[in-house]
Design a protein around this motif. Structure first.
Motif, PDB file in Angstrom:
ATOM      1  N   GLU A  53       0.639  -1.118  -0.368  1.00 23.43           N
ATOM      2  CA  GLU A  53       0.018  -0.628   0.046  1.00 23.43           C
ATOM      3  C   GLU A  53       1.015   0.949  -0.046  1.00 23.43           C
ATOM      4  N   LEU A  54       1.812   1.137   0.675  1.00 28.58           N
ATOM      5  CA  LEU A  54       2.982   2.037   0.591  1.00 28.58           C
ATOM      6  C   LEU A  54       3.583   2.563  -0.740  1.00 28.58           C
ATOM      7  N   ARG A  55       3.741   1.965  -0.892  1.00 30.64           N
ATOM      8  CA  ARG A  55       4.315   1.581  -2.334  1.00 30.64           C
ATOM      9  C   ARG A  55       3.372   2.109  -3.415  1.00 30.64           C
ATOM     10  N   ARG A  56       2.662   1.833  -3.429  1.00 32.99           N
ATOM     11  CA  ARG A  56       1.944   2.354  -4.219  1.00 32.99           C
ATOM     12  C   ARG A  56       1.145   3.529  -4.690  1.00 32.99           C
ATOM     13  N   ASN A  57       0.481   3.705  -2.910  1.00 33.68           N
ATOM     14  CA  ASN A  57      -0.157   5.322  -2.930  1.00 33.68           C
ATOM     15  C   ASN A  57       0.598   6.055  -2.351  1.00 33.68           C
ATOM     16  N   GLY A  58       1.416   5.671  -1.060  1.00 32.90           N
ATOM     17  CA  GLY A  58       2.351   7.239  -0.417  1.00 32.90           C
ATOM     18  C   GLY A  58       2.158   6.811   0.866  1.00 32.90           C
ATOM     19  N   PRO A  59       2.579   8.499   1.963  1.00 34.01           N
ATOM     20  CA  PRO A  59       3.227   8.437   1.581  1.00 34.01           C
ATOM     21  C   PRO A  59       4.744   8.637   0.995  1.00 34.01           C
TER      22      PRO A  59
END
Length: 132
Positions: A53-59
């Protein structure tokens, strides 16, 4: 004499950098612990949902933001981008195409072109030296 194999560990900030994620956006248990080399390898090969999720949407951290925008980290700073950005914010910046972004992309393209030219020049010199 026996040698003891110690487990190599790293701080969460180092692990987050290697994973390409913004440390402050990771789960508390990741931020508060230490990460072994084996755990890092496991996170890279089979990322948990939070990491995907972090890699896809950030920040996203600055190096990732710079890469996604096609500029240098210094270029981000010159453009006034000092905070982590989400994928949505990065896409919005690409759509807006502010003047600083266009200028920094052109600068980055020139830097890459010059790096290729130097690499080719050095390869040609090395080839000539091998023949002599």
């Amino acid at each position: 004499m026996t040698s003891h194999q110690t487990t190599q560990t790293m701080k969460p900030a180092t692990a987050a950098k290697k994973l390409g994620v913004y440390l402050e956006a990771t789960p508390a248990e990741f931020q508060e612990g230490v990460v072994s080399r084996a755990e890092l390898n496991a996170l890279q090969s089979d990322p948990p949902r939070w990491l995907e999720e972090l890699r896809r949407n950030g920040p996203h951290p600055r190096p990732v933001v710079a890469s996604k925008l096609g500029v240098s980290i210094a270029g981000l700073a010159r453009g006034g981008v000092t905070e982590p950005l989400t994928t949505e914010q990065i896409d919005a910046l690409k759509q807006e195409g502010p003047e600083w972004l266009l200028k920094e992309r052109a600068t980055q393209a020139e830097v890459r072109k010059e790096a290729v030219r130097i690499k080719e020049r050095n390869a040609a010199r090395a080839e000539r030296a091998d023949r002599d």
